[in-house]
Design an enzyme around this catalytic site. Sequence first.
Site, short mmCIF file in Angstrom:
data_model
loop_
_atom_site.label_atom_id
_atom_site.label_comp_id
_atom_site.label_asym_id
_atom_site.label_seq_id
_atom_site.Cartn_x
_atom_site.Cartn_y
_atom_site.Cartn_z
N ASP A 69 22.00 44.40 26.00
CA ASP A 69 23.19 43.92 26.69
C ASP A 69 24.39 44.77 26.26
OD1 ASP A 69 23.55 42.97 24.08
OD2 ASP A 69 22.67 41.05 24.64
N ASP A 71 28.47 44.87 25.24
CA ASP A 71 29.63 44.11 24.79
C ASP A 71 30.87 44.98 24.97
OD1 ASP A 71 28.06 41.98 23.92
OD2 ASP A 71 27.66 42.97 22.01
N ASP A 148 30.03 45.20 10.76
CA ASP A 148 29.14 45.26 9.60
C ASP A 148 28.79 46.68 9.14
OD1 ASP A 148 27.69 45.53 11.94
OD2 ASP A 148 26.31 43.86 11.54
P1 ATP Z 1 21.25 43.91 18.84
O1 ATP Z 1 20.97 45.14 19.59
O2 ATP Z 1 20.07 43.43 18.12
O3 ATP Z 1 21.96 42.86 19.63
P2 ATP Z 1 23.81 44.26 17.68
O4 ATP Z 1 24.33 45.19 16.65
O5 ATP Z 1 24.36 44.35 19.05
O6 ATP Z 1 22.25 44.37 17.68
P3 ATP Z 1 24.90 41.63 17.72
O7 ATP Z 1 24.53 40.43 16.91
O8 ATP Z 1 24.76 41.58 19.18
O9 ATP Z 1 24.04 42.82 17.12
O10 ATP Z 1 26.38 41.99 17.30
C1 ATP Z 1 27.22 42.83 18.07
C2 ATP Z 1 28.17 43.60 17.18
O11 ATP Z 1 29.01 42.70 16.45
C3 ATP Z 1 27.49 44.44 16.11
O12 ATP Z 1 27.14 45.71 16.58
C4 ATP Z 1 28.54 44.51 15.05
O13 ATP Z 1 29.50 45.51 15.34
C5 ATP Z 1 29.22 43.17 15.13
N1 ATP Z 1 28.63 42.18 14.21
C6 ATP Z 1 27.60 41.36 14.45
N2 ATP Z 1 27.32 40.58 13.40
C7 ATP Z 1 28.21 40.91 12.46
C8 ATP Z 1 28.46 40.45 11.13
N3 ATP Z 1 27.70 39.51 10.58
N4 ATP Z 1 29.48 41.02 10.46
C9 ATP Z 1 30.23 41.96 11.02
N5 ATP Z 1 30.05 42.44 12.24
C10 ATP Z 1 29.06 41.92 12.97
MG MG Z 2 24.06 42.96 20.73
#
Ligand code: ATP
Ligand code: MG
Length: 452
Positions: A69, A71, A148
């Site tokens: 997805d 963001d 993160d």
């Molecule tokens: P995936 O592809 O598995 O969704 P993702 O990195 O997009 O991985 P998400 O949980 O969708 O993971 O989070 C979106 C974004 O939000 C991350 O890329 C990161 O920048 C930020 N983020 C998510 N969780 C945290 C956290 N616990 N602390 C700080 N930033 C976070």
């Molecule tokens: Mg994500």
Amino acid sequence: MIGKFLRRVFSPRRANMLRRLPLEEHGLSRDQISSCARRTTEGLQAAGFQAYVVGGAVRDLLVGIVPKDFDVATDATPDQVRATFRRSRIIGRRFRLVHVLCGQDTVEVSTFRGSANAGGDSVEQDEHGRILRDNVFGTLEEDALRRDFTLNALFYDPATQEILDYCDGYADLRARRIRVIGDAEQRYREDPVRMMRAARLGAKLGMTIEPRSRAPIASLASLMENVPSARLFDEMLKLLLSGHAREGVLRLRAEGLHHGLLPMLDVILEQPLGERFVMLALERTDERVRADKPVSPAFLFATLLWHEVLSAWTRREVGGEKSALALMEAMDAVLAAQAGRLAIHKRYLVDIKELWSLQPRFLVRAGRRPLRLLEHLRFRAAYDFLALRCESGELDAELAQWWDRFAGASDVEREAMLLPEEPGQKRRRRRRKPAGAPRTDGSGQAAIDPIA
Ligand code: ATP
Ligand code: MG
């Protein structure tokens, strides 16, 4: 107080410098961005706001993975985003986000958030440093620094095709390393789930956690116990459904993070049979996810906890309890222990129990009961579960083969496959009252039918 002040002044986050990477350097062209995400950034920019594609989608595209997805991050407030798009809605209570809808597609838009240690009263922490609330808006730079890992903090502007990089995330991504933004220990204390995310991302991207980001995990792993169990469930589900569940669980184990998630997963993984069973289940799941087939979370959690149920069941049977009752009690005990750690969502619990409680029925190959089992709504899932048990060596492979043939056979063939009823079974059946007759519970009084 002084310590906090010094940390703020000398924090490694302060040393960051913005790099603007042009298309020629990173190669990510705007055609790779979903049309909904592009419409969203364009709409916001046209309304005078900043807007970027961020996080996992940028990262995944840069390493050649199709993002799940998209963001978008913006300096517009949720209300301003909502006002910009007719088809949008505000969601989330803790931190309000906006979903912008285009046809079947949804893009999640978040307002830049302030960095957690920007000070002030906006941040609430528990005694271990875990941030309980951090719902303040911030600038683009603050939003980058509160993320993160460096490779998750890249901001892509579809209009200019530039990437904005505040923490050298692009270099880390190219070097295939996962690096915490800022001081790793402090960031893990703020949110222990980040340790788990490091393991998950490492598995998904085939990257290693850079040494300074990895080192504190061993001593901080126990902080996972303070994370609300529903949050752990969400993150664990992401790991299990990522298409890299096997590797993810192995990495959790390698980092010592599995203790806080599934009680006894470590014990299960140390028994050869248990390990084989769990690894096979995870491999099957990964294959399904990668083939875009649906995966049932209930099935997954049922497999992860099965060997625990099995040993609790056997213990009770050896203690003299009736087998069926022993199994029910074992299931309840395992699920109750689990609820304290990583709370499996209630809607999955019924399915999990059903999968487990159908297992003994596969041992009966005589009489009418196998035919009734075939008609059970959950036969397929329960059979798949049985097949894993056989494949892992827990049960004879012949049993799953028999059921496979039985399920695919004609009525006549099925009759021929059924074994003669054991004498005990026949006797029990004959003693039963004819259908429709009032049932008794042995006390001479009519028993209440539990179905009615
Ligand atoms: P995936 O592809 O598995 O969704 P993702 O990195 O997009 O991985 P998400 O949980 O969708 O993971 O989070 C979106 C974004 O939000 C991350 O890329 C990161 O920048 C930020 N983020 C998510 N969780 C945290 C956290 N616990 N602390 C700080 N930033 C976070
Ligand atoms: Mg994500």
